[in-house]
Design a protein around this motif. Structure first.
Motif, PDB file in Angstrom:
ATOM      1  N   THR A   1      -1.384  -8.541  -7.536  1.00  0.00           N
ATOM      2  CA  THR A   1      -0.458  -7.718  -6.454  1.00  0.00           C
ATOM      3  C   THR A   1       0.507  -6.824  -7.822  1.00  0.00           C
ATOM      4  O   THR A   1       1.197  -5.928  -7.103  1.00  0.00           O
ATOM      5  CB  THR A   1       0.297  -8.306  -5.631  1.00  0.00           C
TER       6      THR A   1
ATOM      7  N   ARG B   1       1.770   1.181  -8.962  1.00  0.00           N
ATOM      8  CA  ARG B   1       1.594   2.304  -7.518  1.00  0.00           C
ATOM      9  C   ARG B   1       2.449   2.597  -6.752  1.00  0.00           C
ATOM     10  O   ARG B   1       2.383   3.215  -5.337  1.00  0.00           O
ATOM     11  CB  ARG B   1       0.373   2.623  -8.033  1.00  0.00           C
ATOM     12  N   PHE B   2       2.763   1.060  -6.272  1.00  0.00           N
ATOM     13  CA  PHE B   2       2.765   1.171  -5.127  1.00  0.00           C
ATOM     14  C   PHE B   2       4.666   0.715  -4.281  1.00  0.00           C
ATOM     15  O   PHE B   2       4.357  -0.125  -5.825  1.00  0.00           O
ATOM     16  CB  PHE B   2       2.365   0.406  -3.890  1.00  0.00           C
ATOM     17  N   ASN B   3       5.125   1.348  -4.085  1.00  0.00           N
ATOM     18  CA  ASN B   3       6.437   0.623  -3.404  1.00  0.00           C
ATOM     19  C   ASN B   3       6.632  -0.487  -3.018  1.00  0.00           C
ATOM     20  O   ASN B   3       8.525  -0.620  -2.665  1.00  0.00           O
ATOM     21  CB  ASN B   3       7.728   2.237  -3.108  1.00  0.00           C
ATOM     22  N   ASP B   4       5.579  -0.495  -2.085  1.00  0.00           N
ATOM     23  CA  ASP B   4       6.134  -1.578  -0.901  1.00  0.00           C
ATOM     24  C   ASP B   4       5.258  -2.862  -1.361  1.00  0.00           C
ATOM     25  O   ASP B   4       3.818  -2.672  -1.832  1.00  0.00           O
ATOM     26  CB  ASP B   4       5.852  -1.237   0.767  1.00  0.00           C
TER      27      ASP B   4
ATOM     28  N   SER C   1       2.097  -2.589   1.174  1.00  0.00           N
ATOM     29  CA  SER C   1       0.353  -1.754   0.641  1.00  0.00           C
ATOM     30  C   SER C   1      -0.613  -2.016  -0.922  1.00  0.00           C
ATOM     31  O   SER C   1      -0.977  -1.903  -0.969  1.00  0.00           O
ATOM     32  CB  SER C   1       1.139  -0.196   0.487  1.00  0.00           C
ATOM     33  N   ALA C   2       0.876  -3.162  -1.760  1.00  0.00           N
ATOM     34  CA  ALA C   2       0.422  -3.335  -2.895  1.00  0.00           C
ATOM     35  C   ALA C   2      -0.805  -5.104  -2.811  1.00  0.00           C
ATOM     36  O   ALA C   2      -1.680  -4.783  -3.388  1.00  0.00           O
ATOM     37  CB  ALA C   2       1.245  -3.926  -3.514  1.00  0.00           C
TER      38      ALA C   2
ATOM     39  N   GLU D   1      -3.839  -3.016  -1.852  1.00  0.00           N
ATOM     40  CA  GLU D   1      -4.787  -2.467  -2.988  1.00  0.00           C
ATOM     41  C   GLU D   1      -5.429  -3.951  -3.621  1.00  0.00           C
ATOM     42  O   GLU D   1      -6.708  -3.689  -4.578  1.00  0.00           O
ATOM     43  CB  GLU D   1      -3.731  -1.518  -4.011  1.00  0.00           C
TER      44      GLU D   1
END
Length: 245
Positions: free
Chosen positions: A100, A106-109, A112-113, A116
């Motif tokens: 994570t 690439r993700f701010n939260d 979402s991370a 991914e």
């Protein structure tokens, strides 16, 4: 246009020239291995390319963008991510949290991370899913290497650098990592490898770059490198399965 273009790269430490006028390129979807004995300049070259040290001269162009002298975070965001020979997992964090962290580039939260990271697990089959809640430091060396590669993949790189990915592994584990390297290329990720296991290098590489005292001795396909008498004598011994020390 090559994905990575290296032109006349130079680096000295005091009076020692660790990298001397090194130039080569990496095309998209290639697997390129850098080989040479200890002191050849492989690690210095890797550190130059990924922003951990700054060059004294030369250019590094990634996907049309000059990145020499950029810090590792900038290089990562430009699309070039690396692993390390010594395990750099966060040992007390879970496998899922380790991956994570890569996705957070690439993700701010976190949510979402995490999604991914779980999607990256699918690339490795059941192995990482089975260990997702375990502390990364409790895994075998081979599985910690997989976690590092997964964390790098979570950054969605166009180019991944693997620093001796099979160090300390047995033949079965080495074979699994070699298959993983080829799978990365099949997924559209270009791969740069530093590796001492020449049987793996010969098996997976499209091209091989041979360094000698910081200089480029030869670059070519595995058959070209295997058939070069100077390289065979200096680095590979009498057979392609030898290990360069």
């Amino acid at each position: 246009m090559p994905l990575l273009q290296i032109d006349s790269l130079e680096k000295s430490f005091g009076g020692l020239k660790a990298v001397k006028d090194v130039s080569f390129s990496i095309e998209r979807d290639e697997i390129v291995s850098v080989v040479g004995p200890n002191g050849a300049g492989k690690t210095t070259l890797f550190n130059l390319l990924t922003g951990f040290i700054k060059p004294d001269g030369g250019q590094i162009i990634l996907d049309g963008r000059r990145i020499e002298g950029c810090n590792p975070e900038t290089v990562c965001r430009a699309g070039f991510v690396r692993t390390f020979q010594s395990s750099k997992v966060f040992p007390h964090m879970s496998v899922l949290d380790n991956v994570t962290i890569g996705a957070l580039s690439r993700f701010n939260d976190i949510a979402s991370a995490r999604r991914e990271a779980l999607s990256i697990f699918d690339f490795f089959g059941s192995r990482l899913h089975d260990y997702s809640d375990r502390a990364a430091g409790t895994l075998s060396w081979a599985n910690r290497t997989r976690v590092e590669i997964a964390r790098a993949l979570a950054c969605r790189p166009s180019l991944i650098g693997l620093d001796e990915p099979t160090a300390g592994m047995n033949p079965a584990e080495t074979n699994e990592i070699s298959e993983l390297i080829m799978k990365l290329r099949n997924e559209g990720i270009t791969v740069l490898v530093i590796e001492h296991d020449m049987s793996l290098v010969m098996r997976v590489s499209d091209r091989i770059v041979v360094l000698h005292h910081g200089e480029l001795l030869l670059q070519g396909t595995p058959p070209e490198v295997r058939g070069n008498a100077k390289v065979m004598e200096a680095y590979l011994g009498n057979g392609s399965s030898s290990t360069a020390n």
